[in-house]
Design an enzyme around this catalytic site. Structure first.
Site, PDB file in Angstrom:
ATOM      1  N   ILE A 160       0.836  -1.207   0.000  1.00  0.00           N
ATOM      2  CA  ILE A 160       0.000   0.000   0.000  1.00  0.00           C
ATOM      3  C   ILE A 160       0.869   1.253   0.000  1.00  0.00           C
ATOM      4  O   ILE A 160       0.611   2.208  -0.745  1.00  0.00           O
ATOM      5  CB  ILE A 160      -0.993  -0.022   1.191  1.00  0.00           C
ATOM      6  CG1 ILE A 160      -1.929  -1.227   1.044  1.00  0.00           C
ATOM      7  CG2 ILE A 160      -1.800   1.277   1.253  1.00  0.00           C
ATOM      8  CD1 ILE A 160      -2.869  -1.465   2.221  1.00  0.00           C
ATOM      9  N   ALA A 239      -3.790   3.007   8.043  1.00  0.00           N
ATOM     10  CA  ALA A 239      -3.309   1.672   8.424  1.00  0.00           C
ATOM     11  C   ALA A 239      -4.136   1.127   9.585  1.00  0.00           C
ATOM     12  O   ALA A 239      -5.151   0.449   9.369  1.00  0.00           O
ATOM     13  CB  ALA A 239      -1.828   1.736   8.758  1.00  0.00           C
ATOM     14  N   ARG A 240      -3.735   1.438  10.803  1.00  0.00           N
ATOM     15  CA  ARG A 240      -4.499   1.055  11.986  1.00  0.00           C
ATOM     16  C   ARG A 240      -4.393   2.187  12.995  1.00  0.00           C
ATOM     17  O   ARG A 240      -3.329   2.790  13.169  1.00  0.00           O
ATOM     18  CB  ARG A 240      -3.962  -0.239  12.603  1.00  0.00           C
ATOM     19  CG  ARG A 240      -4.350  -1.496  11.859  1.00  0.00           C
ATOM     20  CD  ARG A 240      -5.856  -1.770  11.914  1.00  0.00           C
ATOM     21  NE  ARG A 240      -6.243  -3.023  11.285  1.00  0.00           N
ATOM     22  CZ  ARG A 240      -6.717  -3.134  10.042  1.00  0.00           C
ATOM     23  NH1 ARG A 240      -6.848  -2.059   9.282  1.00  0.00           N
ATOM     24  NH2 ARG A 240      -7.074  -4.319   9.569  1.00  0.00           N
ATOM     25  N   GLU A 269     -11.988   2.075  17.211  1.00  0.00           N
ATOM     26  CA  GLU A 269     -13.103   2.400  16.313  1.00  0.00           C
ATOM     27  C   GLU A 269     -14.221   1.361  16.430  1.00  0.00           C
ATOM     28  O   GLU A 269     -13.925   0.190  16.682  1.00  0.00           O
ATOM     29  CB  GLU A 269     -12.606   2.518  14.858  1.00  0.00           C
ATOM     30  CG  GLU A 269     -12.037   1.225  14.274  1.00  0.00           C
ATOM     31  CD  GLU A 269     -11.470   1.392  12.876  1.00  0.00           C
ATOM     32  OE1 GLU A 269     -10.623   2.269  12.658  1.00  0.00           O
ATOM     33  OE2 GLU A 269     -11.895   0.596  12.007  1.00  0.00           O
ATOM     34  N   HIS A 287     -13.202   4.381   8.185  1.00  0.00           N
ATOM     35  CA  HIS A 287     -12.544   3.137   7.721  1.00  0.00           C
ATOM     36  C   HIS A 287     -13.094   2.691   6.359  1.00  0.00           C
ATOM     37  O   HIS A 287     -13.652   1.602   6.219  1.00  0.00           O
ATOM     38  CB  HIS A 287     -12.691   2.018   8.759  1.00  0.00           C
ATOM     39  CG  HIS A 287     -11.642   0.955   8.630  1.00  0.00           C
ATOM     40  ND1 HIS A 287     -11.123   0.266   9.698  1.00  0.00           N
ATOM     41  CD2 HIS A 287     -10.981   0.464   7.550  1.00  0.00           C
ATOM     42  CE1 HIS A 287     -10.216  -0.610   9.285  1.00  0.00           C
ATOM     43  NE2 HIS A 287     -10.114  -0.503   7.969  1.00  0.00           N
ATOM     44  N   GLY A 289     -11.103   2.501   3.611  1.00  0.00           N
ATOM     45  CA  GLY A 289      -9.978   2.117   2.741  1.00  0.00           C
ATOM     46  C   GLY A 289     -10.337   1.117   1.654  1.00  0.00           C
ATOM     47  O   GLY A 289     -10.051   1.335   0.479  1.00  0.00           O
ATOM     48  N   SER A 290     -10.963   0.019   2.025  1.00  0.00           N
ATOM     49  CA  SER A 290     -11.221  -1.038   1.037  1.00  0.00           C
ATOM     50  C   SER A 290     -12.642  -0.991   0.483  1.00  0.00           C
ATOM     51  O   SER A 290     -13.060  -1.912  -0.222  1.00  0.00           O
ATOM     52  CB  SER A 290     -10.982  -2.405   1.695  1.00  0.00           C
ATOM     53  OG  SER A 290     -11.890  -2.598   2.774  1.00  0.00           O
TER      54      SER A 290
HETATM   55  C1  DGY Z   1      -8.088  -4.697   6.149  1.00  0.00           C
HETATM   56  O1  DGY Z   1      -8.424  -5.538   5.319  1.00  0.00           O
HETATM   57  O2  DGY Z   1      -7.277  -4.945   7.034  1.00  0.00           O
HETATM   58  C2  DGY Z   1      -8.670  -3.332   6.001  1.00  0.00           C
HETATM   59  O3  DGY Z   1      -8.397  -2.524   7.075  1.00  0.00           O
HETATM   60  C3  DGY Z   1     -10.148  -3.369   5.717  1.00  0.00           C
HETATM   61  O4  DGY Z   1     -10.424  -2.162   5.053  1.00  0.00           O
END
Ligand code: DGY
Length: 321
Positions: A160, A239-240, A269, A287, A289-290
């Site tokens: 990423i 990320a986290r 979260e 959240h 991201g995906s």
């Molecule tokens: C993951 O897959 O770890 C992501 O944080 C989900 O969006």
């Protein structure tokens, strides 16, 4: 496969993924999509051959110890696997897999959105339009951080991080990174390597966090490290959340040490530190991201590819334990 294996699925999954699950397995699906409690995970594991959990479900050592002996594998619907106690799974001989690669581009896109949104005050501007507090255009109004030519510090140059570097290069940014080890020059693509985190922080006009959640990265970005960033820097995290000390970040956003932050992930979260909501210079997403249709399908299919491999006696491609 002879008799289709039973899979306990903790959350509602995209339709195409649930269709494939119904075709190839005996899935126990979650109709109401509420994240299960630890007790419900243990209960759901009765006579199940596999679990298909999500990052919302904490599969702790205690939960793993109480899973039914029937459970042979856990295929998480996520790239991150810090919600699963890997050592405990290994001890019980349970194979764990994740879903890397398929969410790289979607997550890198969200990192760019956060970089641009935080640097260019998107949250403040959007609010002015919606709340009708937008006055006349002003030469001195809403000035943000100039992204072109800014130094982007990437903390964690995995898949990423590298995808963000490629995008940011297109925006004319000067790419720097810190990683456990230096990348081969083909993967580095002209980015400047910093062997120490402090060296990276010192040159990061914009810092983007891309390291996994481990005991070593907990509260990595603390007050001391924020102080090493240039004044007026921007911090972005896809990320986290536990990589950031929230109190320290909030203090730096309040004092003006940092110009802005763009956050997609948070410690604890969805129960985020409430002060973030009060900060005009925090550009906040939940959240995402995906969260594209294609990516979420691909994550589900990748989890199923791992289950297929496991139950067909092959090595699962994304085995992490
Ligand atoms: C993951 O897959 O770890 C992501 O944080 C989900 O969006």
């Amino acid at each position: 496969m002879t008799d289709n294996p039973v899979v306990f699925v903790t959350r509602r999954l995209p339709e195409a993924v649930e269709d494939r699950l119904r075709r190839d397995y005996k899935p126990r699906l979650n109709g109401d999509d509420r994240p299960p409690t630890a007790e419900e995970v243990v209960e759901g594991s009765r006579d199940a051959d596999a679990l298909l959990p999500c990052p919302t479900d904490r599969i702790s050592a205690d939960v793993i110890a109480r899973l039914d002996d029937s459970v042979k594998t856990i295929a998480t619907f996520s790239a991150g696997f810090e919600h699963i106690d890997i050592a405990a799974a290994k001890d019980r001989g349970i194979v764990v897999t994740n879903t890397p690669d398929v969410l790289t581009d979607a997550t890198a896109d969200i990192a760019m959105l956060l970089i641009l949104g935080a640097a260019r005050r998107a949250h403040e501007g959007g609010r002015m339009v919606r709340e009708a507090t937008w006055g006349a255009w002003a030469p001195t109004g809403m000035r943000g951080v100039h992204v072109t030519g800014a130094r982007l510090g990437i903390l964690g140059m995995g898949r990423i991080g590298r995808a963000v570097a490629r995008r940011a290069t297109g925006f004319g940014m000067d790419i720097h990174y810190h990683n456990r080890s230096r990348l081969p020059s083909g993967l580095e693509s002209g980015a400047t390597f910093h062997s120490g985190l402090d060296g990276l922080l010192a040159v990061s006009d914009i810092l983007s966090i891309h390291c996994p959640s481990t005991p070593d990265t907990a509260k990595l970005l603390n007050a001391e490290r924020i102080a090493r960033l240039p004044d007026g820097a921007v911090v972005v995290n896809t990320a986290r959340g536990d990589a950031v000390d929230d109190d320290a970040l909030i203090a730096a956003l309040r004092s003006g040490k940092l110009f802005a932050a763009g956050l997609d992930v948070y410690d604890g979260e969805p129960h985020i530190h409430p002060d973030y909501r009060t900060l005009a210079n925090a550009f906040l997403l939940p959240h995402l991201g995906s969260a594209t249709v294609a990516t979420r399908d691909a994550m589900g299919f990748r989890a199923l590819d791992n289950l297929d491999a496991f139950f067909q006696g092959r090595e699962p491609p994304d085995r992490v334990a």
